[in-house]
Design a protein around this motif. Structure first.
Motif, PDB file in Angstrom:
ATOM      1  N   ILE A  26     -24.048  22.870  22.847  1.00  0.00           N
ATOM      2  CA  ILE A  26     -23.913  22.558  21.161  1.00  0.00           C
ATOM      3  C   ILE A  26     -22.806  21.851  21.015  1.00  0.00           C
ATOM      4  CG2 ILE A  26     -23.607  23.786  19.161  1.00  0.00           C
ATOM      5  CD1 ILE A  26     -24.371  26.413  20.154  1.00  0.00           C
ATOM      6  N   GLY A  27     -22.920  20.739  19.889  1.00  0.00           N
ATOM      7  CA  GLY A  27     -22.055  19.895  19.948  1.00  0.00           C
ATOM      8  C   GLY A  27     -22.190  19.151  18.528  1.00  0.00           C
ATOM      9  N   ASP A  55     -28.178  21.508  20.638  1.00  0.00           N
ATOM     10  CA  ASP A  55     -28.205  21.754  19.465  1.00  0.00           C
ATOM     11  C   ASP A  55     -27.104  21.202  18.736  1.00  0.00           C
ATOM     12  OD1 ASP A  55     -28.998  22.653  16.887  1.00  0.00           O
ATOM     13  OD2 ASP A  55     -29.328  25.025  17.492  1.00  0.00           O
ATOM     14  N   VAL A  56     -27.215  21.028  17.339  1.00  0.00           N
ATOM     15  CA  VAL A  56     -25.871  20.425  16.524  1.00  0.00           C
ATOM     16  C   VAL A  56     -25.451  21.482  15.554  1.00  0.00           C
ATOM     17  CG1 VAL A  56     -25.182  18.617  14.954  1.00  0.00           C
ATOM     18  CG2 VAL A  56     -26.582  18.101  16.853  1.00  0.00           C
ATOM     19  N   ALA A  61     -19.191  27.462  13.951  1.00  0.00           N
ATOM     20  CA  ALA A  61     -20.419  28.307  14.232  1.00  0.00           C
ATOM     21  C   ALA A  61     -20.592  27.723  15.630  1.00  0.00           C
ATOM     22  CB  ALA A  61     -21.660  27.671  13.553  1.00  0.00           C
ATOM     23  N   ALA A  62     -20.437  26.904  16.209  1.00  0.00           N
ATOM     24  CA  ALA A  62     -20.696  26.601  17.657  1.00  0.00           C
ATOM     25  C   ALA A  62     -19.640  27.210  18.682  1.00  0.00           C
ATOM     26  CB  ALA A  62     -20.408  25.088  17.943  1.00  0.00           C
ATOM     27  N   ILE A  63     -18.548  27.339  18.101  1.00  0.00           N
ATOM     28  CA  ILE A  63     -17.635  28.258  18.999  1.00  0.00           C
ATOM     29  C   ILE A  63     -18.133  29.593  19.022  1.00  0.00           C
ATOM     30  CG2 ILE A  63     -15.162  28.951  18.879  1.00  0.00           C
ATOM     31  CD1 ILE A  63     -15.451  26.598  20.279  1.00  0.00           C
ATOM     32  N   GLU A  64     -18.443  30.092  17.746  1.00  0.00           N
ATOM     33  CA  GLU A  64     -19.000  31.552  17.695  1.00  0.00           C
ATOM     34  C   GLU A  64     -19.950  31.847  18.806  1.00  0.00           C
ATOM     35  OE1 GLU A  64     -18.600  35.440  16.843  1.00  0.00           O
ATOM     36  OE2 GLU A  64     -17.097  33.680  16.102  1.00  0.00           O
ATOM     37  N   GLU A  65     -21.043  30.876  19.012  1.00  0.00           N
ATOM     38  CA  GLU A  65     -22.010  30.805  19.591  1.00  0.00           C
ATOM     39  C   GLU A  65     -21.692  30.960  21.153  1.00  0.00           C
ATOM     40  OE1 GLU A  65     -25.795  30.665  18.969  1.00  0.00           O
ATOM     41  OE2 GLU A  65     -24.609  31.873  17.390  1.00  0.00           O
ATOM     42  N   ARG A  69     -21.587  34.101  24.007  1.00  0.00           N
ATOM     43  CA  ARG A  69     -22.298  33.766  25.257  1.00  0.00           C
ATOM     44  C   ARG A  69     -23.908  33.320  24.977  1.00  0.00           C
ATOM     45  NH1 ARG A  69     -19.696  34.727  29.926  1.00  0.00           N
ATOM     46  NH2 ARG A  69     -17.802  36.151  29.922  1.00  0.00           N
ATOM     47  N   ARG A  70     -24.018  32.966  23.764  1.00  0.00           N
ATOM     48  CA  ARG A  70     -25.422  32.433  23.340  1.00  0.00           C
ATOM     49  C   ARG A  70     -25.387  30.783  23.650  1.00  0.00           C
ATOM     50  NH1 ARG A  70     -24.444  36.250  19.092  1.00  0.00           N
ATOM     51  NH2 ARG A  70     -23.611  34.658  17.814  1.00  0.00           N
ATOM     52  N   ALA A  71     -24.461  30.148  24.258  1.00  0.00           N
ATOM     53  CA  ALA A  71     -24.211  28.752  24.200  1.00  0.00           C
ATOM     54  C   ALA A  71     -23.505  28.752  25.526  1.00  0.00           C
ATOM     55  CB  ALA A  71     -23.731  28.007  23.181  1.00  0.00           C
ATOM     56  N   ASN A  72     -23.657  27.637  26.341  1.00  0.00           N
ATOM     57  CA  ASN A  72     -22.725  27.720  27.711  1.00  0.00           C
ATOM     58  C   ASN A  72     -21.441  26.558  27.455  1.00  0.00           C
ATOM     59  OD1 ASN A  72     -26.061  28.027  28.831  1.00  0.00           O
ATOM     60  ND2 ASN A  72     -24.651  29.099  29.709  1.00  0.00           N
ATOM     61  N   ILE A  73     -21.724  25.482  26.725  1.00  0.00           N
ATOM     62  CA  ILE A  73     -20.721  24.365  26.566  1.00  0.00           C
ATOM     63  C   ILE A  73     -20.901  23.791  25.229  1.00  0.00           C
ATOM     64  CG2 ILE A  73     -20.136  22.145  27.387  1.00  0.00           C
ATOM     65  CD1 ILE A  73     -21.529  22.761  30.078  1.00  0.00           C
TER      66      ILE A  73
END
Length: 242
Positions: A26-27, A55-56, A61-65, A69-73
């Motif tokens: 995510i970024g 995903d953008v 929101a990205a940090i929360e993911e 652990r719903r995102a890796n990087i």
């Protein structure tokens, strides 16, 4: 922690049952557009069986993911990452530093004029991405000038949309150089350096224990390789801009 562990257990269960291995990144729109195409090409050389979802999202929101652990990087401006919640639970790695430049259509009046900030503010401006998170990095005089002029007139989260708008109108766009190289070399856009603009520092954030996971380590290495390639091209273009 319970929510985080439950989310992680679902990921492990899915990958164990299906045999599929996924990497979710995510970024911000700028960071993703700069790095992902080249990094994915590099990543496929070492990890061809890994599926990826990119995903953008806004930074919080990205940090929360990531924490859940719903995102890796997560990829964003380094200053943005370091100021976000949960920083103590994350590892940060700066990937690339890029110069912002001002872009304009061929024949635009600013092409033959100076690049004083006040001159540029006479024209409509577009900015890609999350400007609110970059405002604190601007010099005080520049922040005040932007505020007084009501700039930017357009905040478009797609860097491509910003550049297309500049090609089609007198709108000026500020863009990291590596994203503008193709349009500069083709002549579709002209560019100028603007004194005082901060550099755009793209960084990766990931859970501290995630660096031990081979897929994540491989993708971080691919990001670093991609950054080296992009910076070589940007250095040549920056010299051409003078």
């Amino acid at each position: 922690m319970a929510v985080e562990l439950l989310a992680f257990s679902k990921t492990v269960e899915r990958e164990t049952v299906s045999g599929d291995r996924h990497l979710k990144v995510i970024g911000g729109p700028i960071a993703c557009d700069i790095l992902l195409p080249t990094a994915i090409v590099e990543f496929r050389k070492t990890s061809p069986g890994i599926r990826m979802l990119a995903d953008v999202m806004p930074p919080h929101a990205a940090i929360e993911e990531l924490v859940q652990r719903r995102a890796n990087i997560v990829l964003f401006n380094m200053s943005t990452l370091e100021a976000l919640p949960h920083a103590g639970r994350l590892q940060f790695q700066e990937i690339i530093t890029d110069d912002f430049i001002m872009l304009h259509r061929p024949g635009h009046p600013v092409a033959a004029r100076d690049t004083r900030f006040e001159t540029l503010l006479a024209y409509p401006g577009a900015f890609p991405g999350y400007l609110d998170y970059l405002g604190g990095q601007l010099p005080a005089g520049m922040r005040e000038a932007l505020s007084q002029a009501g700039a930017p007139h357009y905040t478009l989260y797609s860097p491509t949309s910003c550049m297309n708008l500049s090609m089609a109108s007198d709108t000026l766009t500020v863009m990291p150089l590596s994203l503008a190289v193709a349009n500069l070399e083709s002549g579709r856009l002209g560019g100028k350096r603007i004194p005082g603009l901060p550099k755009y520092r793209v960084g990766a954030a990931y859970k501290k224990d995630a660096a031990l996971e081979p897929d994540i380590s491989a993708f971080l290495a691919s990001l670093t390789t991609a950054a080296r390639k992009l910076q070589r091209g940007s250095v040549r273009r920056l010299k051409a801009l003078g």
